[in-house]
Write a protein that holds these residues in place. Structure first.
Motif, mmCIF file in Angstrom:
data_model
loop_
_atom_site.group_PDB
_atom_site.id
_atom_site.type_symbol
_atom_site.label_atom_id
_atom_site.label_comp_id
_atom_site.label_asym_id
_atom_site.label_seq_id
_atom_site.Cartn_x
_atom_site.Cartn_y
_atom_site.Cartn_z
ATOM 1 N N ILE A 245 8.331 35.980 -12.907
ATOM 2 C CA ILE A 245 9.019 37.021 -12.153
ATOM 3 C C ILE A 245 8.784 36.821 -10.659
ATOM 4 N N ASP A 246 9.849 36.545 -9.940
ATOM 5 C CA ASP A 246 9.851 36.442 -8.484
ATOM 6 C C ASP A 246 8.655 35.616 -7.990
ATOM 7 N N SER A 247 7.854 36.156 -7.091
ATOM 8 C CA SER A 247 6.725 35.414 -6.525
ATOM 9 C C SER A 247 5.531 35.338 -7.470
ATOM 10 N N LEU A 253 7.041 41.598 -4.456
ATOM 11 C CA LEU A 253 8.177 41.401 -5.351
ATOM 12 C C LEU A 253 9.461 41.919 -4.709
ATOM 13 N N HIS A 254 10.579 41.516 -5.281
ATOM 14 C CA HIS A 254 11.892 41.983 -4.827
ATOM 15 C C HIS A 254 11.913 43.516 -4.834
ATOM 16 N N SER A 274 4.656 33.095 -11.395
ATOM 17 C CA SER A 274 5.806 32.957 -10.494
ATOM 18 C C SER A 274 6.983 32.340 -11.241
ATOM 19 N N ASP A 275 8.188 32.721 -10.816
ATOM 20 C CA ASP A 275 9.421 32.297 -11.483
ATOM 21 C C ASP A 275 9.966 31.040 -10.809
ATOM 22 N N SER A 278 14.224 31.326 -11.690
ATOM 23 C CA SER A 278 14.935 32.600 -11.518
ATOM 24 C C SER A 278 15.393 33.279 -12.803
ATOM 25 N N THR A 281 13.294 36.491 -13.536
ATOM 26 C CA THR A 281 13.580 37.535 -12.551
ATOM 27 C C THR A 281 14.934 38.180 -12.833
#
Length: 312
Positions: A245-247, A253-254, A274-275, A278, A281
């Motif tokens: 997921i994201d960072s 995060l987003h 971390s993703d 993508s 995410t």
């Protein structure tokens, strides 16, 4: 039972056994179905093992008689064959390094060995491109084999305009870029390339997609119908098992996901959550994005709105 009837039954049993033994074993590739022939008898395998032939290097398909055991894999690896990707049924795309095919085919566990040709690496949608205008560019994505050296990856990048390499995963290294027909042929012939497909043009339709599931709300840019009724996932914790997921940092995060990630778990030897490409995410956003970023399309439908925007 008469002797003649016994002979007929014996012949019938032999026919059934031979028929069952001759059951085809297809290789189910993304763009082809290859029915492999019956393996050679043991005597012919022995002759093939000792035949004088030049060793080969490149990508091949190696099919086993059954699901290979660790000992079967070790025997293949010892000859110089690296198993890269599984292919049903009981086969692998493999990279051979100085392997004598007769020795590989002589292994008792190996049913069939064949070349992984350039045509087998191309998504069917790219076939018309090979006969079109040779200089017209088009967007593609490709997968380079795992274990490719930095030099091999740089060589691939030279044939991709505006190339964007992605981090190397266990499946290999992904690239995006544009090519023409001549460059596509060169890439397909490379022993570093496993697969090439058209690059899809992504379009964000999150609120539109959410209303298909949760019903249209009273206004565009507002909650969906089910959310207006109070069913928005509040108080519910969900698990998304995906590519990360994201960072991977809950504090960074987003905005559509920030503040609502309770825990992260990385597995399969990954250093963190971390993703890398993508997908995780994206799926997390479908589940519980709350559109906090405020971004919207030209019609006012918000990006980043999931089906349970109150969940964690």
């Amino acid at each position: 039972m008469s002797r003649s009837l016994s002979r007929v039954l014996a012949a019938l049993c032999l026919f059934v056994c031979l028929t069952l033994g001759a059951e085809p074993r297809p290789l189910r590739l993304r763009n082809a179905l290859i029915t492999t022939p019956e393996p050679l008898p043991a005597a012919q395998r022995s002759l093939a093992r000792h035949a004088t032939e030049a060793p080969v290097t490149g990508l091949f398909l190696v099919q086993f008689e059954a699901n290979p055991t660790p000992a079967d894999r070790a025997a293949v690896t010892q000859l110089g064959a690296e198993l890269l990707h599984f292919v049903p049924d009981n086969a692998f795309v493999a990279r051979l390094s100085g392997v004598r095919l007769g020795e590989l085919r002589a292994l008792p566990a190996v049913r069939w060995v064949g070349e992984f040709t350039p045509a087998l690496k191309l998504d069917p949608r790219l076939k018309p491109r090979l006969t079109g205008r040779l200089t017209e560019p088009f967007a593609v994505k490709l997968l380079a084999r795992p274990g490719a050296t930095p030099l091999e990856l740089r060589v691939l990048a030279r044939h991709l305009h505006d190339s964007t390499p992605r981090p190397t995963l266990s499946a290999g290294t992904f690239f995006s870029g544009t090519v023409n027909a001549a460059e596509l042929r060169v890439l397909a012939q490379s022993d570093t390339v496993l697969w090439i497909e058209p690059a899809a043009r992504m379009k964000l339709v999150d609120e539109v997609a959410t209303t298909i599931v949760a019903g249209e709300g009273s206004a565009i840019g507002g909650p969906a119908y089910v959310h207006e009724l109070g069913y928005d996932g509040s108080g519910v914790i969900v698990a998304v098992a995906d590519s990360g997921i994201d960072s991977g940092d809950p504090d960074d995060l987003h905005p559509d996901l920030a503040g609502r990630v309770e825990a992260l778990f990385s597995y399969d030897g990954l250093p963190d959550a971390s993703d890398e490409h993508s997908h995780g995410t994206h799926c997390a956003g479908i589940v519980l994005g709350n559109a906090a970023s405020g971004e919207a399309d030209e019609n006012g439908f918000r990006y980043g709105l999931g089906v349970a925007p109150g969940a964690g």
